[in-house]
Design a protein around this motif. Structure first.
Motif, PDB file in Angstrom:
ATOM      1  N   THR A 184      -1.862  -1.608  -3.840  1.00 36.64           N
ATOM      2  CA  THR A 184      -2.951  -0.665  -3.620  1.00 36.64           C
ATOM      3  C   THR A 184      -2.317   0.722  -3.592  1.00 36.64           C
ATOM      4  O   THR A 184      -1.486   1.013  -2.737  1.00 36.64           O
ATOM      5  N   ALA A 185      -2.693   1.542  -4.556  1.00 33.53           N
ATOM      6  CA  ALA A 185      -2.003   2.819  -4.759  1.00 33.53           C
ATOM      7  C   ALA A 185      -3.004   3.964  -4.750  1.00 33.53           C
ATOM      8  O   ALA A 185      -3.993   3.942  -5.482  1.00 33.53           O
ATOM      9  N   THR A 186      -2.722   4.948  -3.925  1.00 33.26           N
ATOM     10  CA  THR A 186      -3.531   6.159  -3.856  1.00 33.26           C
ATOM     11  C   THR A 186      -2.804   7.283  -4.572  1.00 33.26           C
ATOM     12  O   THR A 186      -1.602   7.497  -4.359  1.00 33.26           O
ATOM     13  N   THR A 187      -3.534   8.019  -5.421  1.00 27.58           N
ATOM     14  CA  THR A 187      -3.001   9.219  -6.066  1.00 27.58           C
ATOM     15  C   THR A 187      -3.798  10.408  -5.565  1.00 27.58           C
ATOM     16  O   THR A 187      -5.008  10.493  -5.786  1.00 27.58           O
ATOM     17  N   VAL A 188      -3.113  11.299  -4.859  1.00 25.94           N
ATOM     18  CA  VAL A 188      -3.800  12.463  -4.296  1.00 25.94           C
ATOM     19  C   VAL A 188      -3.698  13.639  -5.273  1.00 25.94           C
ATOM     20  O   VAL A 188      -2.695  13.788  -5.975  1.00 25.94           O
ATOM     21  N   PRO A 189      -4.732  14.492  -5.344  1.00 19.72           N
ATOM     22  CA  PRO A 189      -4.752  15.606  -6.294  1.00 19.72           C
ATOM     23  C   PRO A 189      -3.886  16.769  -5.817  1.00 19.72           C
ATOM     24  O   PRO A 189      -4.360  17.799  -5.371  1.00 19.72           O
ATOM     25  N   GLN A 190      -2.582  16.559  -5.916  1.00 17.49           N
ATOM     26  CA  GLN A 190      -1.619  17.505  -5.361  1.00 17.49           C
ATOM     27  C   GLN A 190      -0.341  17.450  -6.181  1.00 17.49           C
ATOM     28  O   GLN A 190       0.052  16.384  -6.668  1.00 17.49           O
ATOM     29  N   ILE A 191       0.308  18.597  -6.359  1.00 19.81           N
ATOM     30  CA  ILE A 191       1.626  18.672  -6.986  1.00 19.81           C
ATOM     31  C   ILE A 191       2.575  19.304  -5.975  1.00 19.81           C
ATOM     32  O   ILE A 191       2.261  20.329  -5.373  1.00 19.81           O
ATOM     33  N   VAL A 192       3.735  18.684  -5.782  1.00 18.15           N
ATOM     34  CA  VAL A 192       4.661  19.199  -4.777  1.00 18.15           C
ATOM     35  C   VAL A 192       6.022  19.589  -5.354  1.00 18.15           C
ATOM     36  O   VAL A 192       6.785  20.315  -4.712  1.00 18.15           O
ATOM     37  N   ASN A 227       0.837  -1.196   0.000  1.00 11.22           N
ATOM     38  CA  ASN A 227       0.000   0.000   0.000  1.00 11.22           C
ATOM     39  C   ASN A 227       0.873   1.246   0.000  1.00 11.22           C
ATOM     40  O   ASN A 227       1.702   1.431   0.886  1.00 11.22           O
ATOM     41  N   MET A 228       0.681   2.100  -1.025  1.00 11.83           N
ATOM     42  CA  MET A 228       1.507   3.291  -1.178  1.00 11.83           C
ATOM     43  C   MET A 228       0.641   4.479  -1.588  1.00 11.83           C
ATOM     44  O   MET A 228      -0.460   4.309  -2.117  1.00 11.83           O
ATOM     45  N   VAL A 229       1.160   5.677  -1.369  1.00  4.47           N
ATOM     46  CA  VAL A 229       0.475   6.906  -1.746  1.00  4.47           C
ATOM     47  C   VAL A 229       1.453   7.820  -2.462  1.00  4.47           C
ATOM     48  O   VAL A 229       2.649   7.845  -2.158  1.00  4.47           O
ATOM     49  N   SER A 230       0.954   8.555  -3.443  1.00 10.10           N
ATOM     50  CA  SER A 230       1.802   9.516  -4.150  1.00 10.10           C
ATOM     51  C   SER A 230       0.935  10.648  -4.689  1.00 10.10           C
ATOM     52  O   SER A 230      -0.293  10.550  -4.746  1.00 10.10           O
ATOM     53  N   THR A 231       1.598  11.719  -5.096  1.00 10.23           N
ATOM     54  CA  THR A 231       0.912  12.873  -5.674  1.00 10.23           C
ATOM     55  C   THR A 231       0.755  12.678  -7.182  1.00 10.23           C
ATOM     56  O   THR A 231       1.321  11.753  -7.768  1.00 10.23           O
ATOM     57  N   ALA A 273      -9.484  10.281   2.480  1.00 14.13           N
ATOM     58  CA  ALA A 273      -9.815   9.118   1.650  1.00 14.13           C
ATOM     59  C   ALA A 273      -8.722   8.059   1.750  1.00 14.13           C
ATOM     60  O   ALA A 273      -8.995   6.864   1.927  1.00 14.13           O
ATOM     61  N   ASP A 274      -7.470   8.491   1.646  1.00 13.37           N
ATOM     62  CA  ASP A 274      -6.354   7.561   1.782  1.00 13.37           C
ATOM     63  C   ASP A 274      -6.336   6.945   3.175  1.00 13.37           C
ATOM     64  O   ASP A 274      -6.055   5.758   3.339  1.00 13.37           O
ATOM     65  N   GLY A 275      -6.666   7.744   4.180  1.00 15.49           N
ATOM     66  CA  GLY A 275      -6.702   7.247   5.547  1.00 15.49           C
ATOM     67  C   GLY A 275      -7.744   6.163   5.746  1.00 15.49           C
ATOM     68  O   GLY A 275      -7.516   5.186   6.466  1.00 15.49           O
ATOM     69  N   ARG A 276      -8.897   6.315   5.105  1.00 16.20           N
ATOM     70  CA  ARG A 276      -9.934   5.284   5.223  1.00 16.20           C
ATOM     71  C   ARG A 276      -9.439   3.954   4.674  1.00 16.20           C
ATOM     72  O   ARG A 276      -9.632   2.909   5.302  1.00 16.20           O
ATOM     73  N   VAL A 277      -8.815   3.979   3.509  1.00 17.77           N
ATOM     74  CA  VAL A 277      -8.314   2.741   2.924  1.00 17.77           C
ATOM     75  C   VAL A 277      -7.142   2.194   3.751  1.00 17.77           C
ATOM     76  O   VAL A 277      -7.042   0.983   3.977  1.00 17.77           O
TER      77      VAL A 277
END
Length: 229
Positions: free
Chosen positions: A184-192, A36-40, A59-63
């Protein structure tokens, strides 16, 4: 949160729905390892804080919490556990480290709640045994951790629903060595911007994935990707 791909359309996904949507296909004969990973949107695995905390959202926290509730064991690189300030969880945490370094935040954890997977040539193995207890240090390989053996070893303990939470070097190595069943990959609507790392780092790999589920919540995309063998 709504279902876009992979199940009957549902525009109001409950916590019970999430549990059903993310239930794995593990069995004693075939343990299931998901990472399980998350990225922008621009591919960064961390935000301005240098960890994933500044890009995580509700949303990412729920998953994240759903996956932990479904897991028998959590696998994480010791470096990631240190950066992310891991504490004890409801299931055992297995740290992976060739150096066998136990993060400070886990050194006072209850006995048996934290394990170390390392190799026999590690300089820190004696220290890890002293901190965690000898029976909680798994020696898997001589110069590097044998990750397929780790997967089998955990399954033999009854931990067939295996959740890996990174970091990027560990994820790359697990994929390369054929251990991962699902991402399981989350893409958040953010640019950093910046020079932040991706969810995988290391030598190139070429592994095909199949999208089996896609959820959306206020622009955040949350997918289940099966590794195609």
């Amino acid at each position: 949160m709504r279902v876009l791909i992979g199940a009957d359309r549902n525009d109001d996904v409950s916590d019970d729905d999430l549990t059903k949507l993310y239930t794995a296909e593990a069995s004693a004969a075939k343990p299931w390892m998901r990472c399980n990973m998350v990225s922008t949107v621009d591919g960064s695995a961390t935000g301005v804080s240098g960890d994933s905390g500044s890009i995580n959202n509700d949303a990412d926290g729920r998953v994240f919490h759903t996956l932990r509730a479904l897991a028998d064991v959590i696998i994480v690189g010791a470096g990631t556990a240190k950066v992310e300030q891991y504490g004890p969880a409801d299931v055992p945490i297995v740290l992976v480290s060739r150096k066998a370094q136990v993060p400070e935040s886990l050194r006072g954890a209850p006995a048996g709640s934290v394990y170390m997977a390392t190799c026999s040539r590690s300089d820190g193995i004696d220290s890890a045994r002293e901190i965690l207890g000898e029976e909680h240090v798994l020696t898997l390989g001589s110069h590097r951790v044998d990750l397929p053996l780790l997967k089998r070893e955990l399954a033999e303990r009854g931990w067939v629903n295996q959740l890996c939470e990174g970091g990027p070097h560990l994820l790359r190595d697990l994929v390369f060595q054929g251990c991962v069943d699902e991402l399981t990959a989350t893409t958040v609507p953010q640019i950093v911007g910046g020079a932040n790392g991706r969810i995988t780092e290391g030598a190139p790999v070429d592994t095909a994935l199949e999208l089996t589920l896609l959820l959306e919540d206020a622009g955040t995309l949350l997918g289940r990707w099966r590794v195609k063998n």
